[in-house]
Design a protein around this motif. Structure first.
Motif, PDB file in Angstrom:
ATOM      1  N   GLY A 228       0.809  -1.215   0.000  1.00  0.00           N
ATOM      2  CA  GLY A 228       0.000   0.000   0.000  1.00  0.00           C
ATOM      3  C   GLY A 228       0.836   1.256   0.000  1.00  0.00           C
ATOM      4  O   GLY A 228       2.024   1.251   0.306  1.00  0.00           O
ATOM      5  N   SER A 229       0.207   2.357  -0.347  1.00  0.00           N
ATOM      6  CA  SER A 229       0.895   3.648  -0.403  1.00  0.00           C
ATOM      7  C   SER A 229       0.809   4.349   0.949  1.00  0.00           C
ATOM      8  O   SER A 229      -0.134   4.148   1.718  1.00  0.00           O
ATOM      9  CB  SER A 229       0.261   4.540  -1.476  1.00  0.00           C
ATOM     10  OG  SER A 229       0.319   3.928  -2.750  1.00  0.00           O
ATOM     11  N   PHE A 230       1.807   5.184   1.233  1.00  0.00           N
ATOM     12  CA  PHE A 230       1.783   5.954   2.479  1.00  0.00           C
ATOM     13  C   PHE A 230       2.745   7.127   2.371  1.00  0.00           C
ATOM     14  O   PHE A 230       3.646   7.150   1.516  1.00  0.00           O
ATOM     15  CB  PHE A 230       2.161   5.075   3.685  1.00  0.00           C
ATOM     16  CG  PHE A 230       3.603   4.628   3.711  1.00  0.00           C
ATOM     17  CD1 PHE A 230       4.606   5.448   4.210  1.00  0.00           C
ATOM     18  CD2 PHE A 230       3.956   3.367   3.252  1.00  0.00           C
ATOM     19  CE1 PHE A 230       5.932   5.035   4.239  1.00  0.00           C
ATOM     20  CE2 PHE A 230       5.276   2.945   3.273  1.00  0.00           C
ATOM     21  CZ  PHE A 230       6.259   3.777   3.772  1.00  0.00           C
ATOM     22  N   VAL A 231       2.565   8.083   3.268  1.00  0.00           N
ATOM     23  CA  VAL A 231       3.535   9.145   3.503  1.00  0.00           C
ATOM     24  C   VAL A 231       3.802   9.173   5.008  1.00  0.00           C
ATOM     25  O   VAL A 231       2.898   8.930   5.818  1.00  0.00           O
ATOM     26  CB  VAL A 231       3.042  10.523   3.014  1.00  0.00           C
ATOM     27  CG1 VAL A 231       2.966  10.549   1.505  1.00  0.00           C
ATOM     28  CG2 VAL A 231       1.697  10.868   3.634  1.00  0.00           C
ATOM     29  N   GLN A 246       5.793   6.306  -0.034  1.00  0.00           N
ATOM     30  CA  GLN A 246       5.729   5.084  -0.841  1.00  0.00           C
ATOM     31  C   GLN A 246       4.503   5.153  -1.727  1.00  0.00           C
ATOM     32  O   GLN A 246       3.400   5.433  -1.252  1.00  0.00           O
ATOM     33  CB  GLN A 246       5.674   3.849   0.054  1.00  0.00           C
ATOM     34  CG  GLN A 246       5.549   2.540  -0.723  1.00  0.00           C
ATOM     35  CD  GLN A 246       5.635   1.329   0.181  1.00  0.00           C
ATOM     36  OE1 GLN A 246       6.724   0.898   0.551  1.00  0.00           O
ATOM     37  NE2 GLN A 246       4.496   0.783   0.566  1.00  0.00           N
ATOM     38  N   LEU A 247       4.695   4.876  -3.003  1.00  0.00           N
ATOM     39  CA  LEU A 247       3.600   4.908  -3.967  1.00  0.00           C
ATOM     40  C   LEU A 247       3.466   3.539  -4.614  1.00  0.00           C
ATOM     41  O   LEU A 247       4.414   3.033  -5.225  1.00  0.00           O
ATOM     42  CB  LEU A 247       3.857   5.976  -5.032  1.00  0.00           C
ATOM     43  CG  LEU A 247       2.776   6.134  -6.103  1.00  0.00           C
ATOM     44  CD1 LEU A 247       1.444   6.539  -5.469  1.00  0.00           C
ATOM     45  CD2 LEU A 247       3.205   7.141  -7.161  1.00  0.00           C
ATOM     46  N   VAL A 259       7.326   2.578  -5.697  1.00  0.00           N
ATOM     47  CA  VAL A 259       8.432   3.525  -5.586  1.00  0.00           C
ATOM     48  C   VAL A 259       8.492   4.017  -4.143  1.00  0.00           C
ATOM     49  O   VAL A 259       7.458   4.296  -3.535  1.00  0.00           O
ATOM     50  CB  VAL A 259       8.251   4.724  -6.547  1.00  0.00           C
ATOM     51  CG1 VAL A 259       9.368   5.746  -6.337  1.00  0.00           C
ATOM     52  CG2 VAL A 259       8.221   4.262  -7.992  1.00  0.00           C
ATOM     53  N   LEU A 260       9.702   4.115  -3.612  1.00  0.00           N
ATOM     54  CA  LEU A 260       9.932   4.635  -2.267  1.00  0.00           C
ATOM     55  C   LEU A 260      10.912   5.791  -2.338  1.00  0.00           C
ATOM     56  O   LEU A 260      11.931   5.711  -3.038  1.00  0.00           O
ATOM     57  CB  LEU A 260      10.522   3.548  -1.366  1.00  0.00           C
ATOM     58  CG  LEU A 260       9.628   2.846  -0.346  1.00  0.00           C
ATOM     59  CD1 LEU A 260      10.393   1.707   0.302  1.00  0.00           C
ATOM     60  CD2 LEU A 260       9.145   3.821   0.720  1.00  0.00           C
ATOM     61  N   GLY A 261      10.620   6.855  -1.607  1.00  0.00           N
ATOM     62  CA  GLY A 261      11.542   7.982  -1.519  1.00  0.00           C
ATOM     63  C   GLY A 261      11.765   8.372  -0.074  1.00  0.00           C
ATOM     64  O   GLY A 261      10.859   8.272   0.761  1.00  0.00           O
ATOM     65  N   GLU A 262      12.971   8.821   0.244  1.00  0.00           N
ATOM     66  CA  GLU A 262      13.312   9.212   1.612  1.00  0.00           C
ATOM     67  C   GLU A 262      14.208  10.442   1.580  1.00  0.00           C
ATOM     68  O   GLU A 262      15.109  10.542   0.738  1.00  0.00           O
ATOM     69  CB  GLU A 262      14.035   8.073   2.329  1.00  0.00           C
ATOM     70  CG  GLU A 262      14.533   8.432   3.729  1.00  0.00           C
ATOM     71  CD  GLU A 262      15.544   7.418   4.262  1.00  0.00           C
ATOM     72  OE1 GLU A 262      15.394   7.003   5.430  1.00  0.00           O
ATOM     73  OE2 GLU A 262      16.472   7.043   3.515  1.00  0.00           O
ATOM     74  N   TYR A 263      13.970  11.356   2.519  1.00  0.00           N
ATOM     75  CA  TYR A 263      14.872  12.492   2.697  1.00  0.00           C
ATOM     76  C   TYR A 263      15.044  12.716   4.195  1.00  0.00           C
ATOM     77  O   TYR A 263      14.062  12.741   4.947  1.00  0.00           O
ATOM     78  CB  TYR A 263      14.335  13.757   2.034  1.00  0.00           C
ATOM     79  CG  TYR A 263      15.269  14.936   2.178  1.00  0.00           C
ATOM     80  CD1 TYR A 263      16.495  14.954   1.519  1.00  0.00           C
ATOM     81  CD2 TYR A 263      14.943  16.015   2.984  1.00  0.00           C
ATOM     82  CE1 TYR A 263      17.371  16.019   1.652  1.00  0.00           C
ATOM     83  CE2 TYR A 263      15.811  17.091   3.126  1.00  0.00           C
ATOM     84  CZ  TYR A 263      17.026  17.087   2.454  1.00  0.00           C
ATOM     85  OH  TYR A 263      17.890  18.132   2.608  1.00  0.00           O
ATOM     86  N   LYS A 264      16.296  12.860   4.625  1.00  0.00           N
ATOM     87  CA  LYS A 264      16.590  12.986   6.053  1.00  0.00           C
ATOM     88  C   LYS A 264      17.626  14.074   6.271  1.00  0.00           C
ATOM     89  O   LYS A 264      18.605  14.176   5.524  1.00  0.00           O
ATOM     90  CB  LYS A 264      17.123  11.647   6.597  1.00  0.00           C
ATOM     91  CG  LYS A 264      17.527  11.676   8.073  1.00  0.00           C
ATOM     92  CD  LYS A 264      18.046  10.322   8.526  1.00  0.00           C
ATOM     93  CE  LYS A 264      18.609  10.377   9.941  1.00  0.00           C
ATOM     94  NZ  LYS A 264      17.578  10.680  10.951  1.00  0.00           N
ATOM     95  N   VAL A 265      17.409  14.887   7.310  1.00  0.00           N
ATOM     96  CA  VAL A 265      18.386  15.880   7.751  1.00  0.00           C
ATOM     97  C   VAL A 265      18.519  15.778   9.263  1.00  0.00           C
ATOM     98  O   VAL A 265      17.588  15.368   9.961  1.00  0.00           O
ATOM     99  CB  VAL A 265      17.984  17.320   7.353  1.00  0.00           C
ATOM    100  CG1 VAL A 265      17.963  17.484   5.843  1.00  0.00           C
ATOM    101  CG2 VAL A 265      16.636  17.692   7.961  1.00  0.00           C
ATOM    102  N   LEU A 736       0.430   8.444   7.161  1.00  0.00           N
ATOM    103  CA  LEU A 736      -0.874   8.375   6.507  1.00  0.00           C
ATOM    104  C   LEU A 736      -0.814   7.310   5.421  1.00  0.00           C
ATOM    105  O   LEU A 736      -0.003   7.403   4.494  1.00  0.00           O
ATOM    106  CB  LEU A 736      -1.250   9.728   5.899  1.00  0.00           C
ATOM    107  CG  LEU A 736      -2.487   9.737   4.984  1.00  0.00           C
ATOM    108  CD1 LEU A 736      -3.748   9.357   5.765  1.00  0.00           C
ATOM    109  CD2 LEU A 736      -2.639  11.096   4.306  1.00  0.00           C
ATOM    110  N   SER A 737      -1.657   6.293   5.533  1.00  0.00           N
ATOM    111  CA  SER A 737      -1.717   5.219   4.536  1.00  0.00           C
ATOM    112  C   SER A 737      -2.919   5.446   3.627  1.00  0.00           C
ATOM    113  O   SER A 737      -3.992   5.885   4.074  1.00  0.00           O
ATOM    114  CB  SER A 737      -1.842   3.858   5.227  1.00  0.00           C
ATOM    115  OG  SER A 737      -0.753   3.621   6.101  1.00  0.00           O
ATOM    116  N   PHE A 738      -2.740   5.124   2.347  1.00  0.00           N
ATOM    117  CA  PHE A 738      -3.853   5.316   1.405  1.00  0.00           C
ATOM    118  C   PHE A 738      -3.738   4.349   0.235  1.00  0.00           C
ATOM    119  O   PHE A 738      -2.742   3.658   0.086  1.00  0.00           O
ATOM    120  CB  PHE A 738      -3.894   6.770   0.904  1.00  0.00           C
ATOM    121  CG  PHE A 738      -2.629   7.244   0.277  1.00  0.00           C
ATOM    122  CD1 PHE A 738      -2.424   7.136  -1.093  1.00  0.00           C
ATOM    123  CD2 PHE A 738      -1.604   7.801   1.052  1.00  0.00           C
ATOM    124  CE1 PHE A 738      -1.262   7.592  -1.685  1.00  0.00           C
ATOM    125  CE2 PHE A 738      -0.438   8.255   0.469  1.00  0.00           C
ATOM    126  CZ  PHE A 738      -0.258   8.149  -0.895  1.00  0.00           C
TER     127      PHE A 738
END
Length: 738
Positions: A228-231, A246-247, A259-265, A736-738
């Motif tokens: 499933g997709s989520f942010v 995740q889409l 597809v998964l994307g990540e950004y961290k600071v 949030l999952s969708f």
């Protein structure tokens, strides 16, 4: 002598057994194959497990017999053997985890059960947890968060990967002849939410594992389906901010893509902010092309940059010159990136035979600035160094899996061949000033290294006894072009290593088994030695033995314990600031491992991992033969709650005091740190809180015995230099999952 003993163990005789055979494939409700599922006929004490394609072949049963099929995290089911017992299609429904469903005695790899339970109860959610998912493995970060972690396992200070082989979906992670040292394994390109399984084994007994696999190996497998997709948004102490999305692009029975994307600071707790930032992108497609043929293609890219305060000397803190989170040289740091293509194709030949193919390509860049000794060598400008390289890696492997029924006994055979080729461009070590000015080059050149390998093994079962002999051949070509030489030099060396192995198990009962493993392995040395007198030790062998027991003490209490021994004919220490490799002679290690997994109720789980290791250098005198930073006693464990909408945990890790140098005149102090987390799901939203170091302990994440000189010191001092562990911190999560 070690090699002859292990070779002699590999001879065996085959005793035929007779009976009907049942075969088929086990999948989940979505059609995914379930490798490692258990198939039992309790009445006749017959058992087997599914292979990597979810297939099984169980001899010795008859029409009308009742089989039980189970898999971690799924509801087990009974099956009455029909008259036509070929190509059965068995579907298991996903369900809650119940350790009563696990039958220990039939597992071909006991540690796989432990990793399956852990991932189901406490999934990996941060980059720090990725390697900690291996029982007994400890890590330390000491360069601003962007550098590969320092690894400790089985009496080894593995540095960044000299004695543990790490892979992702079969793609090797360890970097050979790296600018920062042999075996450098940076896993920061792997997004934790992409992990679907963790397969590991301690020791050097898997014929499919070669270079670096002495203390063990770990293969992280990414999930085929997104779920499933989520942010997700994470925010917390010390400027910590992480976003993940995740889409789900394609979701079906035969084709899936996401597809998964990540950004961290993060800034960290240091007086000089780390200014850490990392971006990751991962995409994967998985499809069934025909029958059981499976194709997977993944693409990933990550880039990271950071500043670091570096390791600081104890005397600087004690004198008040700097604080515990201060710095002597805060111009350390670096940047790195890695892009990967992984293609996996499994071709089914027939119901008993398939070929698993893996191909990967990696493009890698790395630049690191460090200062270990401050003003020891250069009293005016300081001792900062830069390590830099660009690299291309091509890897390919094909493995034939074949199951044969010999007189009622199933024989599982693997035959594989592989090739890895590394090429670096301008790998260098230089003295620098303030990360901008290059004073001079200490080392500069191009590395070329090729590794061709063949392996074969087979698993035979004679009633309660199982034998799995195997052998592996590795051929290396080490090459180095020295760009600092006055005349053109392109030295090369060829080395070949044969590694026999044997795994033996004896099933005491369906829920208890003994295992005895023996084998040889190795880790290769740095290709930059190809033009030196040390070429004779390019692939020094290692010899190991494990004797263990895996059992159910209670229906929901699993114990895995092992006594182990490991001998290396030669070890090497890479001195990063000098660009040299120092041989340190023969070493001997032995110890004990224990893992407990206990399901107290349907929703409450407990776990404990304990290790003891004794590590010594054989060629040095007693009292001066300790191996610096080798862990002796480690403990890790906790309690986990896994309910329908609530997950939480309380975890601790303990690393005991250990020698920082050969005579134990300097001590790397141990630590005990505890973390807690809780998450609650309400509809499509999940709220979570993580508190790390809940006791706000003062602990050192990394420690070294180092000789250094501060700016105003007349003479150098050797003492402990350390990177402080983080104080109490809080991280909140909204998903949030969708």
């Amino acid at each position: 002598m070690h090699q002859y003993i292990i070779l002699s163990l590999s001879f065996f005789a085959c005793l035929p057994l007779f009976g009907q055979s049942v075969n088929g494939v086990v999948t989940d409700e979505a059609g995914n194959s379930l490798p490692g599922a258990y198939v039992f006929w309790h009445a006749g004490d017959a058992h087997t497990h599914t292979d990597n394609a979810g297939r099984f072949d169980l001899p010795g049963v008859s029409t009308g017999d009742t089989l039980h099929i189970s898999f971690i995290g799924h509801t087990g089911r009974d099956l009455i053997v029909p008259e036509n017992a070929n190509d059965l299609a068995i579907v298991l429904q996903s369900g809650s985890l119940d350790l009563r469903e696990i039958v220990v005695g039939s597992s071909d790899r006991p540690q796989r059960i432990i990793s399956g339970i852990d991932l189901a109860v406490r999934p990996v959610n941060s980059s720090q947890e990725i390697l900690r998912s291996v029982p007994g493995l400890f890590i330390g970060q000491h360069a601003g968060g962007g550098k590969a972690e320092q690894i400790f396992l089985r009496g080894f200070d593995i540095d960044h990967g000299t004695d543990i082989a790490i892979s992702v979906d079969g793609m090797p992670v360890n970097m050979v002849s790296h600018a920062h040292g042999q075996g450098y394994a940076d896993l920061h390109f792997l997004i934790p939410e992409a992990i679907g399984a963790v397969d590991f084994e301690k020791g050097l007994y898997d014929a499919n594992q070669g270079n670096f696999a002495t203390a063990g190996h770990v293969d992280f497998q990414t999930k085929d389906r997104s779920g499933g997709s989520f942010v997700k948004l994470e925010a917390g102490s010390f400027g910590n901010l992480r976003t993940v999305a995740q889409l789900d692009i394609l979701s079906g029975k035969n084709h899936n893509a996401y597809v998964l994307g990540e950004y961290k600071v993060a800034d960290g707790p240091f007086e000089s902010p780390q200014n850490f930032s990392r971006g990751n992108l991962f995409a994967k497609y998985t499809g069934l092309l025909r029958d059981a043929d499976k194709l997977s293609v993944s693409l990933s890219h990550f880039s990271s940059n950071w500043d670091a305060s570096g390791q600081i000397p104890e005397r600087a803190v004690a004198s008040g010159l700097i604080g515990r989170f201060g710095a002597i040289d805060d111009t350390e740091g670096g940047e790195t990136s890695r892009s990967n293509l992984i293609v996996g194709y499994t071709r089914e030949i027939d119901g008993a035979t398939f070929i698993k193919n893996t191909f990967s390509y990696t493009r890698y860049d790395f630049e690191l600035f460090s200062n270990f000794t401050f003003f020891l060598d250069d009293p005016e400008f300081g001792d900062q160094i830069r390590q830099q390289e660009s690299r291309d890696i091509i890897y390919a492997q094909s493995v034939l899996h074949h199951n044969t029924n010999l007189g009622g006994t199933t024989v599982e055979t693997r035959i594989g061949a592989g090739l890895r080729s590394d090429r670096t461009d301008d790998s260098s070590l230089a003295n620098t000033i303030n990360r901008t000015t290059v004073q001079n080059y200490i080392q500069r050149g191009d590395v070329s290294e090729d590794n061709f390998n063949l392996f074969a093994d087979a698993r035979f079962e004679f009633g309660r006894l199982s034998l799995q002999p195997g052998v592996r051949l590795d051929h290396f070509r080490f090459g180095y072009r020295d760009l600092l030489a006055t005349e053109y030099t392109n030295a090369s060396v060829n080395k070949t290593r044969v590694s026999p192995k044997l795994k033996t198990t004896y099933r005491l009962s369906p829920d208890s088994r003994l295992f005895l493993n023996a084998g040889t392995g190795f880790h290769s040395n740095d290709s930059r030695l190809a033009n030196t007198s040390q070429i004779s030790g390019m692939t020094p062998p290692a010899y190991g033995v494990d004797l263990g027991l895996e059992t159910k003490l209670l229906p929901r209490l699993i114990m895995n314990t092992a006594l182990w021994y490991l001998f290396l004919e030669q070890e090497f220490v890479y001195v990063g600031d000098a660009g040299i490799v120092e041989p340190s002679g023969r070493t001997r290690r032995f110890g004990a491992d224990m893992s407990l997994r206990y399901q107290m109720t349907d929703w409450l789980f407990g776990d404990l991992d304990a290790t003891y290791s004794h590590a010594r250098s054989i060629d040095d005198e007693e009292g001066e033969n300790l191996i610096p930073l080798a862990p002796r006693l480690t403990l890790a464990g906790g309690l986990s709650v896994k309910a329908q909408n609530l997950t939480s945990g309380l975890r601790f890790r303990f690393l005991g005091d250990r020698p920082a140098n050969e005579d134990y005149s300097l001590t790397a102090e141990g630590y005990l740190v505890a973390d807690a987390n809780i998450a609650y799901t309400l509809g499509r939203f999940t709220f979570g809180v993580l508190v790390e170091n809940i006791g706000n302990e003062k602990w050192n994440e990394a420690q070294f015995a180092t000789e250094s000189r501060l700016f105003d010191e007349a003479v150098p001092v050797e003492e402990i230099h350390f990177t402080p562990g983080a104080p109490r911190s809080v991280l909140t999560t909204l998903k949030l999952s969708f």
